[in-house]
Motif scaffolding. Structure first.
Motif, short mmCIF file in Angstrom:
data_model
loop_
_atom_site.label_atom_id
_atom_site.label_comp_id
_atom_site.label_asym_id
_atom_site.label_seq_id
_atom_site.Cartn_x
_atom_site.Cartn_y
_atom_site.Cartn_z
N UNK A 8 0.84 -1.19 0.00
CA UNK A 8 0.00 0.00 0.00
C UNK A 8 0.88 1.24 0.00
N UNK A 9 0.44 2.30 -0.67
CA UNK A 9 1.19 3.55 -0.74
C UNK A 9 1.30 4.18 0.64
N UNK A 10 2.50 4.66 0.98
CA UNK A 10 2.71 5.34 2.25
C UNK A 10 2.06 6.71 2.19
N UNK A 11 1.26 7.02 3.19
CA UNK A 11 0.56 8.30 3.22
C UNK A 11 1.55 9.44 3.45
N UNK A 12 1.55 10.42 2.58
CA UNK A 12 2.39 11.62 2.71
C UNK A 12 1.46 12.82 2.71
N UNK A 13 1.37 13.54 3.84
CA UNK A 13 0.43 14.67 3.91
C UNK A 13 0.90 15.85 3.06
N UNK A 14 0.05 16.83 2.97
CA UNK A 14 0.39 18.05 2.24
C UNK A 14 1.53 18.77 2.93
N UNK A 15 2.40 19.41 2.15
CA UNK A 15 3.56 20.13 2.64
C UNK A 15 4.58 19.19 3.31
N UNK A 16 4.67 17.97 2.79
CA UNK A 16 5.63 16.99 3.30
C UNK A 16 6.26 16.26 2.13
N UNK A 17 7.32 15.53 2.39
CA UNK A 17 7.98 14.74 1.36
C UNK A 17 8.41 13.40 1.94
N UNK A 18 8.59 12.44 1.07
CA UNK A 18 9.01 11.10 1.47
C UNK A 18 10.50 11.14 1.81
N UNK A 19 10.86 10.57 2.95
CA UNK A 19 12.26 10.52 3.35
C UNK A 19 13.06 9.68 2.36
#
Length: 284
Positions: free
Chosen positions: A120-131
């Motif tokens: 499942x896709x990791x949830x990334x909220x608005x104004x954030x980025x994937x580490x």
């Protein structure tokens, strides 16, 4: 009954008894032979796929020979099952790991495993980025994490963004200190300076001055003494050969068979002597 009739009857019983004996002896032997044949067949059958299970023998379809050691391994995306290399059922957004243990697959960057069945896709909220690790997210500069969201950092006057993902996300400029949600000026007394320390005192006194009631007063150095930068004590220290007595440095009087200690502000008896009534006498 005649003797002839009795003899015939006896012979009949004897014959039946012999038949029962032959039958009783034959049945266990037959069962034993049958069991032995069955066991031999099972051993032979179970031994057939052994060469395949440990990667020896001719490689099956979707397998490749090992480079440096004998035998073979299944191709990536296939797993050894009953002597055959069977294709893995890879879920969407996954890739084959080539490992013989576990699921045999892993989720791609930005996805996480769900019950060893899906990615499942990791949830990334608005104004954030994937580490960069691909397993978590981080708020962009100017935002801070608040549960599952990234909220705007309210920057007070005389403050700057730290870029830290946790905490308030800001720090006060030099010369200011945090007080609740604002930055207030640090009152540095005359002859003091800012320490720039995040913990402890925000200011300290210059050399030659000591902190007294929030002030930096000049240190009164007595005769035969010098300024001492240690954080404890009066701010001065006696010269070698003198000892502190109140606010003065008194010259040491060494008894016979004595010498100054390492700091030079006290004395001790020479080796082989001990202190007795302020004198150094020969030890016993």
């Amino acid at each position: 009954m005649s003797d002839e009739s009795n003899e015939q009857a006896a012979n009949g019983k004897k014959g039946r008894a012999m038949t029962l004996i032959k039958t009783d002896c034959w049945m266990p032997l037959a069962k034993l032979a049958s069991s032995a044949l069955l066991l031999t067949a099972m051993v032979a059958f179970s031994a057939l796929p052994v060469w395949a299970q440990d990667g020896t023998g001719p490689p099956p379809e979707n397998a490749h020979e090992r480079t440096y050691i004998g035998g073979w391994d299944c191709d990536i995306g296939f797993r050894l099952t009953d002597g055959l290399c069977v294709q893995l059922d890879l879920p969407a957004n996954s890739y084959a790991t080539g490992r013989s243990y576990g699921t045999g697959w892993a989720c791609r960057r930005g996805f996480e495993e769900v019950e060893a069945k899906a990615c499942a896709a990791i949830f990334v909220p608005e104004n954030a980025f994937l580490r960069s690790s691909g397993f978590d997210w981080q708020c962009e500069r100017g935002y801070r994490e608040d549960q599952d969201m990234c909220v705007t950092i309210e920057l007070p006057d005389h403050a700057y963004l730290t870029g830290e993902p946790s905490g308030s996300g800001w720090a006060c400029n030099r010369g200011f200190m945090a007080d609740a949600n604002r930055c207030i000026p640090i009152a540095v007394p005359a002859n003091g300076y800012l320490t720039n320390s995040e913990y402890g005192a925000a200011w300290a006194c210059e050399r030659g001055f000591g902190e007294i009631d929030g002030r930096c007063d000049a240190v009164a150095v007595p005769a035969n003494a010098f300024l001492d930068n240690r954080s404890y004590g009066p701010g001065w220290r006696c010269e070698r050969g003198y000892e502190a007595e109140g606010n003065a440095c008194i010259e040491l009087e060494l008894p016979t068979n004595a010498h100054l200690d390492r700091d030079g502000n006290a004395w001790r008896c020479d080796r082989g002597f001990r202190v007795t009534d302020g004198r150094c006498i020969l030890g016993r």
